[in-house]
Design an enzyme around this catalytic site. Structure first.
Site, PDB file in Angstrom:
ATOM      1  N   ASP A  11       0.879  -1.150   0.000  1.00 24.22           N
ATOM      2  CA  ASP A  11       0.000   0.000   0.000  1.00 24.22           C
ATOM      3  C   ASP A  11       0.932   1.219   0.000  1.00 24.22           C
ATOM      4  O   ASP A  11       2.147   1.080   0.135  1.00 24.22           O
ATOM      5  CB  ASP A  11      -0.891  -0.041   1.257  1.00 24.22           C
ATOM      6  N   ASP A  13      -0.045   5.148   1.130  1.00 22.37           N
ATOM      7  CA  ASP A  13      -0.235   6.110   2.222  1.00 22.37           C
ATOM      8  C   ASP A  13      -0.140   5.442   3.583  1.00 22.37           C
ATOM      9  O   ASP A  13      -0.749   4.398   3.822  1.00 22.37           O
ATOM     10  CB  ASP A  13      -1.596   6.792   2.090  1.00 22.37           C
ATOM     11  N   ASP A 178      -2.039  -0.709   5.808  1.00 21.77           N
ATOM     12  CA  ASP A 178      -2.442  -0.125   7.087  1.00 21.77           C
ATOM     13  C   ASP A 178      -3.941   0.129   7.180  1.00 21.77           C
ATOM     14  O   ASP A 178      -4.513   0.088   8.266  1.00 21.77           O
ATOM     15  CB  ASP A 178      -1.714   1.210   7.313  1.00 21.77           C
TER      16      ASP A 178
END
Length: 240
Positions: A11, A13, A178
């Protein structure tokens, strides 16, 4: 673990970078008020496109946006780990609900262009007037049908495609994320794969908090707290 046997999927960000590129732009470029006014009226992807329209109308250039993005911190240990994995021959990919311009700008700034074989994210382009436009990865007219994911991108379907392209038993996936949008792909992973959730963030909470979620996740779970630990953890799991 041989480099040819593992696909590392990041991922972006709060995973590769130490903040959220969308909210960073909103806060640093003075869009917080208008953003909050429209937050409940528009899907996130459409909202960010509207923010780019606001910046253009106020005289901000694409160069201004790029310079702002370059201020987002990224951990040096993680950067070194990515370069190390690439040099050995690992297949590195990004699956993100950010957008192509934001990601490309930050990767170039940190010297990571060319390290990733594929970047799956929302589209973007600069129109004839110099305005950055952001488009959904998945057309909203063609729903993907996943109730766990936002309408513009199902990361689980991306993992399905990666798995379909793999020779069974010869490769494994290491997925690092996250957010809540990373939960769906974590459920697509199989025994022998790895899922690396950022501690105390939504993905980690979903895996550890929801009833039976840790049972539903078949991949080996390895948490991490910041970019430094993540870089070291990836190299350790890859036996580097």
């Amino acid at each position: 673990m041989a480099a040819t046997s593992i696909i590392v999927v990041f991922d972006f960000d709060h995973t590769m970078i130490d903040d959220n590129s969308d909210t960073w732009i909103v806060e640093k470029m003075g869009l917080t008020s208008v953003f909050n006014q429209l937050r409940r009226k528009l899907p996130w992807n459409s909202l960010m496109d509207k923010m780019m329209e606001e910046l253009h109308s106020s005289g901000k250039t694409i160069e201004d946006i790029a310079e702002c993005l370059k201020q987002i911190p990224m951990n040096s240990t993680l950067i070194s780990a990515i370069h190390r994995l690439k040099s050995i021959g690992y297949d590195l990919r990004i699956v993100s609900d950010a957008n192509q311009f934001f990601i490309d700008t930050i990767l170039e700034h940190y010297g990571l262009v060319g390290c990733f074989s594929e970047i799956i994210t929302n589209g973007s382009f600069v129109d004839d007037e110099g305005r950055l436009k952001i488009l959904p990865y998945n057309s909203l007219d063609l729903p993907h049908g996943c109730s766990l994911c936002p309408s513009n991108l199902c990361k689980g379907l991306v993992i399905d495609k990666i798995q379909a392209s793999m020779v069974k038993g010869e490769k494994i996936i290491m997925y690092i994320g996250d957010g809540g949008g990373d939960y769906c792909p974590s459920l697509r992973l199989v025994e022998g794969d790895y899922i690396l959730p950022k501690k105390d963030f939504p993905l980690w909470k979903k895996i550890n908090g929801a009833h039976n979620s840790s049972i539903l996740v078949k991949a080996m779970i390895q948490e991490w707290v910041d970019g430094e630990e993540l870089g070291m953890t990836i190299l350790r799991l890859c036996n580097i």
